[in-house]
Design a protein around this motif. Structure first.
Motif, mmCIF file in Angstrom:
data_model
loop_
_atom_site.group_PDB
_atom_site.id
_atom_site.type_symbol
_atom_site.label_atom_id
_atom_site.label_comp_id
_atom_site.label_asym_id
_atom_site.label_seq_id
_atom_site.Cartn_x
_atom_site.Cartn_y
_atom_site.Cartn_z
ATOM 1 N N LEU A 114 6.636 1.358 6.358
ATOM 2 C CA LEU A 114 6.552 -0.060 6.704
ATOM 3 C C LEU A 114 6.422 -0.301 8.201
ATOM 4 C CD1 LEU A 114 9.097 -1.144 4.018
ATOM 5 C CD2 LEU A 114 6.719 -1.911 4.099
ATOM 6 N N GLY A 115 5.510 0.443 8.818
ATOM 7 C CA GLY A 115 5.217 0.230 10.229
ATOM 8 C C GLY A 115 5.896 1.194 11.173
ATOM 9 N N LYS A 130 0.825 -1.207 0.000
ATOM 10 C CA LYS A 130 0.000 0.000 0.000
ATOM 11 C C LYS A 130 0.862 1.261 0.000
ATOM 12 C CE LYS A 130 -4.242 -1.891 1.925
ATOM 13 N NZ LYS A 130 -5.303 -1.748 2.955
ATOM 14 N N ASP A 131 2.053 1.151 -0.563
ATOM 15 C CA ASP A 131 2.967 2.293 -0.639
ATOM 16 C C ASP A 131 2.680 3.072 -1.917
ATOM 17 O OD1 ASP A 131 5.012 4.102 -0.508
ATOM 18 O OD2 ASP A 131 6.626 2.624 -0.338
ATOM 19 N N GLU A 187 0.065 -4.893 3.670
ATOM 20 C CA GLU A 187 -0.525 -3.687 4.231
ATOM 21 C C GLU A 187 0.506 -2.577 4.476
ATOM 22 O OE1 GLU A 187 -3.907 -3.248 4.742
ATOM 23 O OE2 GLU A 187 -3.984 -5.133 3.608
ATOM 24 N N GLY A 188 1.734 -2.799 4.070
ATOM 25 C CA GLY A 188 2.800 -1.844 4.347
ATOM 26 C C GLY A 188 2.703 -0.579 3.516
ATOM 27 N N GLU A 203 5.929 10.971 10.282
ATOM 28 C CA GLU A 203 5.809 10.479 8.912
ATOM 29 C C GLU A 203 5.158 9.101 8.814
ATOM 30 O OE1 GLU A 203 8.447 11.981 10.180
ATOM 31 O OE2 GLU A 203 9.681 12.970 8.659
ATOM 32 N N THR A 204 5.080 8.385 9.928
ATOM 33 C CA THR A 204 4.553 7.022 9.901
ATOM 34 C C THR A 204 3.041 7.037 9.751
ATOM 35 O OG1 THR A 204 6.358 6.216 11.274
ATOM 36 C CG2 THR A 204 4.400 4.841 11.134
ATOM 37 N N THR A 205 2.546 6.368 8.710
ATOM 38 C CA THR A 205 1.112 6.313 8.457
ATOM 39 C C THR A 205 0.534 4.937 8.746
ATOM 40 O OG1 THR A 205 1.605 5.806 6.138
ATOM 41 C CG2 THR A 205 1.210 8.120 6.691
#
Length: 303
Positions: free
Chosen positions: A243-244, A207-208, A238-239, A253-255
């Motif tokens: 990536l987590g 999912k990038d 799902e990454g 920045e982590t989504t």
């Protein structure tokens, strides 16, 4: 390599300065290593845009606990250097990044001495290079990838003979699919992977969706599909781009915050490199078996 496990104690030393006379700011690195062990393999890690040697602890600490000496430079695009998109130096930062990694590899002996006696504990025949995002494209250059110019002609060879394996995490894809913003500010994001012959693990998130390309998440698998064997591809369904949360816990920045996903990335890299270096253990074989048995959350391919 001495036996190691994820619970062993590690130590970090920073900042250490690496000679880089043509650079507009000092090149500094952080070294993280296990407290015990000899004949330790080395990972040189290239961070993503705007980060620094102080990021990516969830990866770096886990690699050190698995028995690697990890060297992290701070690239010129780090937010602590304050270079914006319109800074005249930005157009050539991709080259400075590559030069940084060469300087680290060429100056590795001095770095290990500065880090407190690590020069007697490292296996210089087992050196890997790993990067995330922009750092993955930087890393790819040292593994043999080149940059295509506006006419599609590959540029110079930046590979380094000391590097025998690597890993690219969320690596830039190729093709004429850059968005207008990327074309204006990041025209070098046109890698040619056809010459990237060094063994490498490619890691991509299902999912990038990059804002720099008009293609979907498969853009981040080009480094696997377009490079010569031997290569492996870890796809995390799902990454998203971090990536987590590779860069740290609760980072803005982590989504897709997921510590287990970060651990998977870290452990896949260490398992792949230990296997590539022909060091004892079954971690890569075990990971491959686990990939075949899981429910599709993540998959592993090799060629």
């Amino acid at each position: 390599m001495s036996s190691s496990h994820l619970g062993q104690r590690i130590v970090a030393v920073k900042p250490l300065t690496v000679p880089a006379p043509d650079r507009s700011a000092a090149l500094q690195v952080k070294v993280t290593a296990p407290l015990a062990g000899h004949n330790l393999p080395v990972i040189v890690f290239s961070h993503g845009n705007a980060w620094s040697l102080d990021g990516y602890e969830p990866l770096v600490d886990r690699w050190a606990a698995a028995g690697f000496v990890v060297v992290q430079p701070t690239h010129l695009d780090s937010r602590r250097n304050g270079l914006g998109w319109d800074d005249p130096r930005f157009a050539t930062i991709w080259r400075v990044r590559i030069a940084d990694l060469h300087a680290v590899l060429d100056g590795l002996d001095d770095i290990l001495v500065q880090a407190g006696g690590l020069e007697t504990r490292v296996d210089r025949e087992r050196i890997a290079i790993v990067g995330h995002s922009w750092g993955a494209q930087t890393t790819g250059a040292l593994l043999g990838a080149r940059v295509l110019d506006a006419d599609g002609i590959p540029g110079e060879d930046f590979s380094h003979s000391a590097v025998s394996a690597g890993a690219l995490i969320a690596a830039t894809g190729t093709g004429d699919t850059l968005t207008p913003f990327a074309l204006e500010h990041l025209p070098f994001m046109r890698p040619d992977y056809s010459t990237m012959t060094t063994p490498a693990l490619i890691i991509a998130g299902g999912k990038d969706q990059s804002q720099l390309s008009t293609r979907g998440p498969e853009w981040f698998t080009d480094a696997y599909h377009l490079s010569p064997s031997p290569k492996s591809l870890l796809t995390i369904a799902e990454g998203e781009h971090t990536l987590g949360g590779l860069a740290g816990e609760m980072v803005a920045e982590t989504t897709d915050e997921d510590p287990a996903r970060v651990n998977l990335v870290a452990d896949a890299v260490s398992a792949y490199l230990l296997d590539a270096f022909e060091l004892s253990g079954t971690a890569w074989t075990d990971l491959s078996a686990e990939a075949a048995a899981n429910d599709g959350t993540w998959s592993l391919s090799s060629k």
